[in-house]
Design an enzyme around this catalytic site. Structure first.
Site, short mmCIF file in Angstrom:
data_model
loop_
_atom_site.label_atom_id
_atom_site.label_comp_id
_atom_site.label_asym_id
_atom_site.label_seq_id
_atom_site.Cartn_x
_atom_site.Cartn_y
_atom_site.Cartn_z
N ARG A 347 0.82 -1.24 0.00
CA ARG A 347 0.00 0.00 0.00
C ARG A 347 0.84 1.26 0.00
O ARG A 347 0.42 2.30 0.48
CB ARG A 347 -0.94 0.03 1.20
CG ARG A 347 -1.94 -1.09 1.18
CD ARG A 347 -3.12 -0.76 2.06
NE ARG A 347 -4.06 -1.85 2.03
CZ ARG A 347 -3.93 -2.95 2.76
NH1 ARG A 347 -2.93 -3.06 3.60
NH2 ARG A 347 -4.80 -3.91 2.66
N LYS A 369 2.49 11.33 -11.27
CA LYS A 369 1.66 10.43 -12.08
C LYS A 369 2.47 9.18 -12.33
O LYS A 369 3.56 9.26 -12.91
CB LYS A 369 1.35 11.07 -13.44
CG LYS A 369 0.09 11.88 -13.48
CD LYS A 369 -0.28 12.08 -14.95
CE LYS A 369 -1.22 13.22 -15.14
NZ LYS A 369 -1.48 13.47 -16.56
N GLU A 411 9.56 19.45 -24.56
CA GLU A 411 8.82 19.70 -23.31
C GLU A 411 9.39 20.92 -22.58
O GLU A 411 8.67 21.68 -21.93
CB GLU A 411 8.83 18.47 -22.39
CG GLU A 411 8.24 17.19 -23.00
CD GLU A 411 6.70 17.12 -23.03
OE1 GLU A 411 6.04 18.09 -22.60
OE2 GLU A 411 6.17 16.10 -23.50
N LYS A 453 6.99 23.05 -14.18
CA LYS A 453 6.09 21.89 -14.03
C LYS A 453 5.66 21.75 -12.57
O LYS A 453 4.50 21.49 -12.27
CB LYS A 453 6.79 20.62 -14.53
CG LYS A 453 6.06 19.34 -14.15
CD LYS A 453 5.45 18.59 -15.30
CE LYS A 453 4.45 17.55 -14.81
NZ LYS A 453 4.50 16.27 -15.44
N GLU A 463 -5.11 16.60 -11.21
CA GLU A 463 -5.69 16.96 -12.51
C GLU A 463 -7.20 17.07 -12.41
O GLU A 463 -7.92 16.64 -13.30
CB GLU A 463 -5.29 15.93 -13.57
CG GLU A 463 -5.27 16.52 -14.96
CD GLU A 463 -4.53 15.63 -15.97
OE1 GLU A 463 -4.13 14.52 -15.64
OE2 GLU A 463 -4.34 16.12 -17.09
N ARG A 468 -3.90 21.68 -14.43
CA ARG A 468 -2.84 20.85 -14.99
C ARG A 468 -3.00 20.69 -16.51
O ARG A 468 -2.05 20.32 -17.21
CB ARG A 468 -2.87 19.48 -14.30
CG ARG A 468 -1.53 18.83 -14.19
CD ARG A 468 -1.58 17.69 -13.17
NE ARG A 468 -0.44 16.81 -13.40
CZ ARG A 468 0.12 16.05 -12.45
NH1 ARG A 468 -0.33 16.04 -11.24
NH2 ARG A 468 1.14 15.29 -12.75
N ASN A 472 -0.84 20.24 -21.33
CA ASN A 472 -1.14 19.53 -22.57
C ASN A 472 -0.99 20.39 -23.81
O ASN A 472 -1.41 20.00 -24.90
CB ASN A 472 -2.55 18.95 -22.53
CG ASN A 472 -2.65 17.81 -21.55
OD1 ASN A 472 -1.65 17.16 -21.25
ND2 ASN A 472 -3.83 17.58 -21.03
N HIS A 475 -0.24 18.86 -27.10
CA HIS A 475 -0.42 17.43 -26.95
C HIS A 475 -1.64 16.86 -27.66
O HIS A 475 -1.70 15.67 -27.91
CB HIS A 475 -0.46 17.04 -25.46
CG HIS A 475 0.91 16.97 -24.85
ND1 HIS A 475 1.78 18.04 -24.85
CD2 HIS A 475 1.57 15.96 -24.24
CE1 HIS A 475 2.90 17.69 -24.25
NE2 HIS A 475 2.80 16.44 -23.87
N HIS A 479 -0.96 13.63 -29.71
CA HIS A 479 -1.55 12.30 -29.49
C HIS A 479 -2.16 11.77 -30.76
O HIS A 479 -2.08 10.57 -31.04
CB HIS A 479 -2.61 12.36 -28.37
CG HIS A 479 -2.02 12.60 -27.02
ND1 HIS A 479 -0.91 11.92 -26.57
CD2 HIS A 479 -2.36 13.44 -26.01
CE1 HIS A 479 -0.59 12.34 -25.34
NE2 HIS A 479 -1.45 13.27 -24.99
N HIS A 492 7.80 11.00 -28.57
CA HIS A 492 6.75 11.85 -28.01
C HIS A 492 7.05 13.34 -28.21
O HIS A 492 6.21 14.10 -28.70
CB HIS A 492 6.57 11.52 -26.53
CG HIS A 492 5.59 12.38 -25.84
ND1 HIS A 492 4.25 12.38 -26.16
CD2 HIS A 492 5.75 13.31 -24.85
CE1 HIS A 492 3.63 13.26 -25.39
NE2 HIS A 492 4.51 13.84 -24.59
#
Ligand SMILES: NC(=O)c1ccc[n+]([C@@H]2O[C@H](COP(=O)([O-])OP(=O)(O)OC[C@H]3O[C@@H](n4cnc5c(N)ncnc54)[C@H](O)[C@@H]3O)[C@@H](O)[C@H]2O)c1
Ligand SMILES: [Zn+2]
Length: 589
Positions: A347, A369, A411, A453, A463, A468, A472, A475, A479, A492
């Protein structure tokens, strides 16, 4: 070991086909030094070509001659010494060479080596590769032999990636490295002055955090630590992000300061572990941690439940406890995977991010994340789970493959474009020095980008509040491009660069952004070597993929756009026609 004696010679090593001898000659000319090639010396001395020594007398004899030649060469001064590709593997040779001069390794990808050895007469095959070339899978053999030496090549003072450079450019890089190293008085890591802490991180203290924890972290920030680039302050955890050149050496120390103890399990990929694994293990052991390492294959496929389970098994087998520590040593793939394991095993265990790719340093390692891919989609399984600290040693970027590095700059530029015009100016003024990984500027750029960031995720940890979302920028189209090409064609950051051009053009069409700003962004991306358009792709495939993008809420896509350089806005009222028109522009050659 002091550098003063060592700056009096330069030793050039690297795999065959990296141009050692030619480069060494050119460097010697540039510095007005002598030049010596140990293979040539052996040929002179024995009056036999090296292949013949191998054939008639065997490799052992050759290595003996090589050792003797190196011993003599090490007595020189102001000499550029090219050594055979396998010489450095011998510990006796390494010890002598490391005392006698600064060692620079010339790197090239196996594919580059293969092509050079076959096609370019300038890189005439050395003895050891001839048998390789005769093999029926020479590329694979090169890969294997190179991999077996990689940890020795990593043990040098400087690395120059030669894939995209000609001989004189490589020589220039070597001379530049020598000058930089010379200016450091000894070989303690070069740690750069503290990056200005963003005012904002003080302003957005998470309300739920106990005061004592906040105070501790601030105290640490004040007292410790010129290495702190920023703090991430969320409701669940507050932690420092350390950025510096040569900072790996301080990992153990920083962990102890963060009150961590027990057994550290390093999770890393094969590439990174072969370069830095034993170093990090040593640093942690010296700081009193027990250490286990679990190494996984590189590549996005490894970011899976299967590998998470393998790591759980390893932790069970080694009786890991709740207070033990997981260390993610690698790029973003490793950070996501190791963080996911840390979040779920028992946990939740303490964990540390040691990002080694540019993407990981400025993006993936910050914000908590974590997750793995599902066969049906990337990052479908995951959690928000903040690390206890992030430590980015920018020096590790010297071994990152060039394309990965270039991709990472997208980025960095993105962070400037959405929130920080001054940072964009800094990037514009320093492109050359940054792409050459000049320590001080590189550290500043990464620290600032990481701080941007950190500032965003501190305001919206999970988010939920939409803040947040601004990360993107670029992005949505990215994507689309990635999905339409099955994640195979673009890295990416490359897709993000194209997506940023698209988003800026869209902003212009909506009357938000002047065309000069669109051009300014495009010029910056190009200077960093990033793509700004694409070819050979149907627009329908891209838009289809964009609508599947998980960031789409209800029907309208929330477009992250610019009002100005450094000023982001979100709009949901962008028509399909506008998007198609922009994609059309991006698709034009
Ligand atoms: N969690 C987040 O917020 C977040 C954000 C962005 C990206 N990501 C994830 O990060 C991953 C992409 O990260 P990445 O671009 O770092 O890719 P990566 O982790 O796959 O690393 C790219 C390649 O570089 C190699 N490498 C890394 N550091 C090196 C070094 N110093 N020297 C030599 N080789 C080195 C790796 O072995 C790998 O082959 C994706 O899985 C993506 O989903 C997560
Ligand atoms: Zn991204």
């Amino acid at each position: 070991m002091k550098l003063d004696r060592r700056i009096s010679n330069l030793i050039i090593t690297g795999f065959s086909g990296t141009g050692k001898s030619l480069v060494a000659k050119e460097v010697a000319r540039g510095l007005n030094w002598d030049f010596l090639d140990t293979d040539d010396e052996i040929v002179k001395q024995t009056d036999k070509p090296i292949a013949e020594i191998f054939r008639q007398d065997g490799e052992a004899k050759f290595r003996e001659l090589e050792r003797e030649t190196i011993r003599k060469a090490c007595q020189q001064r102001q000499t550029v010494i090219a050594i055979g590709g396998g010489a450095i593997v011998d510990p006796q040779n390494y010890e002598l060479l490391a005392k006698a001069g600064l060692i620079v390794c010339l790197e090239a990808k196996p594919k580059t080596i293969y092509e050079r050895l076959f096609r370019e007469a300038a890189y005439s095959p050395e003895t050891e590769v001839r048998p390789l070339l005769a093999n029926d899978n020479p590329l694979e053999r090169i890969r294997q032999l190179k991999a077996s030496r990689q940890s020795y090549y990593a043990n040098v003072d400087w690395t120059v990636h030669t894939d995209n450079l000609n001989i004189s450019q490589v020589a220039e890089e070597v001379i530049r490295a020598w000058r930089l190293l010379r200016s450091a008085s000894d070989d303690t890591p070069i740690v750069i002055a503290r990056h200005e802490m963003p005012k904002q991180s003080q302003e957005y203290l998470a309300p739920g955090l106990p005061r004592s924890a906040r105070n501790d972290i601030k105290k640490a920030a004040r007292n410790d630590d010129k290495d702190i680039a920023c703090l991430v302050e969320t409701a669940t955890q507050s932690y420092p992000v350390f950025v510096g050149y040569g900072l790996l050496d301080k990992l153990g120390e920083k962990m102890k300061k963060a009150a961590l103890s027990g057994t550290a399990t390093i999770i890393s990929g094969e590439n990174v572990f072969s370069l830095y694994g034993s170093k990090v293990e040593g640093i942690l052991k010296d700081a009193g941690f027990a250490v286990n390492s679990f190494v996984v294959p590189p590549g996005e496929e490894t970011k899976s439940m299967d590998y998470a389970i393998k790591i759980y098994d390893f932790l069970v087998e080694h009786r890991a406890e709740r207070d033990d520590i997981i260390i993610a040593l690698g790029g973003g793939m490793i950070g996501d995977l190791a963080g996911f394991v840390a979040a779920t095993f028992l946990r939740g265990m303490p964990w540390i991010q040691v990002p080694t790719s540019l993407v990981a340093m400025v993006d993936a390692s910050i914000g908590g994340k974590v997750g793995v891919n599902h066969p049906e989609g990337k990052n479908l399984i995951g959690a928000f789970y903040q690390p206890n600290l992030v430590l980015a040693d920018c020096q590790t970027l010297t071994t990152l493959p060039q394309r990965e590095l270039t991709s990472g700059w997208a980025e960095v530029i993105k962070h400037g474009m959405i929130l920080d015009e001054e940072f964009v100016q800094f990037l514009e003024s320093n492109v050359n020095r940054l792409t050459k990984l000049e320590p001080e500027l590189l550290t500043r750029a990464i620290a600032r980008s990481a701080a941007i960031k950190a500032q965003v995720v501190s305001q919206d940890e999970k988010e939920r509040e939409g803040k947040r979302t601004i990360l993107n920028y670029g992005h949505t189209i990215a994507h689309g491009l990635e999905a339409a090409t099955q994640y195979k064609r673009f890295l990416h950051g490359e897709a993000v660069a194209i997506g940023m051009v698209g988003a800026a053009k869209l902003s212009q069409r909506l009357g938000l952004l002047p065309s000069a700003a669109v051009e300014r962004q495009q010029a910056l991306l190009q200077k960093f070597g990033l793509p700004t358009g694409f070819s050979g792709l149907g627009l329908a495939e891209i838009t289809r993929a964009m609508e599947l993008d998980k960031k789409t809420k209800e029907k309208a896509i929330r477009w992250v756009l610019l009002q100005d350089i450094g000023k982001v806005v979100i709009r949901s009222d962008v028509s399909q026609q506008e998007v198609l028109a922009v994609l059309q522009e991006l698709a034009e050659p």
